[in-house]
Scaffold this active site. Structure first.
Site, short mmCIF file in Angstrom:
data_model
loop_
_atom_site.label_atom_id
_atom_site.label_comp_id
_atom_site.label_asym_id
_atom_site.label_seq_id
_atom_site.Cartn_x
_atom_site.Cartn_y
_atom_site.Cartn_z
N GLU A 159 -9.43 -5.26 -9.01
CA GLU A 159 -10.20 -4.71 -8.04
C GLU A 159 -10.89 -3.29 -8.34
O GLU A 159 -10.70 -2.90 -9.15
CB GLU A 159 -9.13 -4.54 -6.85
CG GLU A 159 -7.84 -3.51 -6.95
CD GLU A 159 -6.95 -3.50 -5.80
OE1 GLU A 159 -7.38 -3.80 -4.74
OE2 GLU A 159 -5.84 -3.20 -6.09
N LYS A 200 0.95 -1.31 0.26
CA LYS A 200 0.10 -0.03 0.01
C LYS A 200 0.74 1.22 0.07
O LYS A 200 1.17 1.78 1.01
CB LYS A 200 -1.05 0.08 1.41
CG LYS A 200 -2.03 0.86 1.15
CD LYS A 200 -3.23 0.56 2.09
CE LYS A 200 -4.28 1.47 2.30
NZ LYS A 200 -5.15 1.80 1.12
#
Ligand code: PLP
Length: 286
Positions: A182, A149
């Site tokens: 996603e 991330k």
């Protein structure tokens, strides 16, 4: 607003970082997005573990322990008197020169921001979101792993821009092989013939909400499959939903103009939304 910055709690106006910070110059750093419900931080250990794993993957040594990070997060919440909040810890490579070399950055910068937060999509939880499949591709696993991330969210932002121009609420990313990855900031699930299917986490972020939803579905005895999905699976799904810390469980009612199911949040999605709410309220009770 009080911000945690490098070991101190300072007013927002004093929370400044250098223009030579490599987080700004190169997106060289990592972050988390965490929720608090009723003053309690939801799945804090999991978020901290992912933050430190992200940092490790980019060879960034977080200068405080996980326990100190947990305390900084909780204290930021307390100092701002927040109960329902979104919390953003950030660790950057720190201040260096204008070159890329991280060895020039002596000390990582650590920041924690917390803001008041409610339901991200408002009425859309009842109506369902509209989404498009975007042309920009999710960072492929063979370059920077999507599990990191990192502060490089430019692909996600380009995806969001594409969704904005096409007048819809959410973007769906594919990877370079043509598999669904996603959403722009959340994981994606389809429901087909009573089973829940989601892509394996090689081409997307290993979402903590995703894991909670998988736990819930398992406890409900719903069949779970982790496998690659393509356009066909998406367009012909009975239900589609996204999961994320900010979005929670978000039903999708239309993708690229194709109506999903009957165009309303489906029964499995609704069950999961309700169960997710129960868990966040339960774990969020003092
Ligand atoms: N995918 C991306 C790209 C994200 O930024 C996020 C948000 O953190 C997610 C998925 C969902 O992960 P989580 O449920 O841990 O918030």
């Amino acid at each position: 607003m009080i911000i945690y910055l490098d070991g101190r709690f300072v007013p927002e106006e004093e929370a400044k970082v250098s223009v030579f910070d490599h987080g700004l110059l190169y997106g060289d750093g990592v972050f988390e997005g965490i929720r608090a419900y009723n003053g309690r931080v939801f799945r804090l250990d999991e978020h901290i573990a992912r933050l430190y794993d992200s940092a490790k993957a980019i060879d960034l040594a977080v200068p405080i322990t996980k326990e100190e990070m947990a305390e900084a997060i909780k204290e930021t919440l307390r100092k701002n008197n927040l109960r329902d909040a979104y919390i953003r810890p950030i660790v950057t490579r720190g201040v260096g020169d204008l070159g890329l070399d991280p060895r020039k950055c002596e000390k990582p910068t650590v920041i924690v921001i917390a803001v008041s937060w409610g339901a991200m999509y408002g009425d859309l939880y009842e109506m369902g979101l509209r989404a498009v499949c975007v042309s920009v591709r999710r960072t492929p696993p063979e370059s920077m792993p999507p599990n990191v991330k990192s502060l490089n969210y430019l692909n996600n932002i380009l995806a969001k821009i594409e969704a904005n121009y096409r007048g819809v609420d959410e973007a769906i990313f594919f990877d370079t092989k043509g598999y669904i990855a996603e959403g722009s900031g959340d994981n994606l699930f389809v429901v087909k013939d009573g089973a829940i299917i989601t892509p394996p986490t090689l081409n997307n972020l290993r979402g903590i909400t995703r894991a909670v939803v998988l736990e819930i579905a398992e406890s409900m005895g719903i069949t779970l499959l982790e496998r690659n999905l393509g356009y066909f699976d998406l367009y012909t799904a009975d239900e589609v939903f996204v999961t994320g810390t900010a979005a929670e469980v978000g039903p999708i009612r239309e993708i690229d103009g194709r109506v999903i199911g009957n165009g309303k949040p489906g029964p499995v999605t609704r069950q999961l939304m309700a169960a997710f709410k129960t868990i966040t309220q339960k774990e969020g009770s003092p």
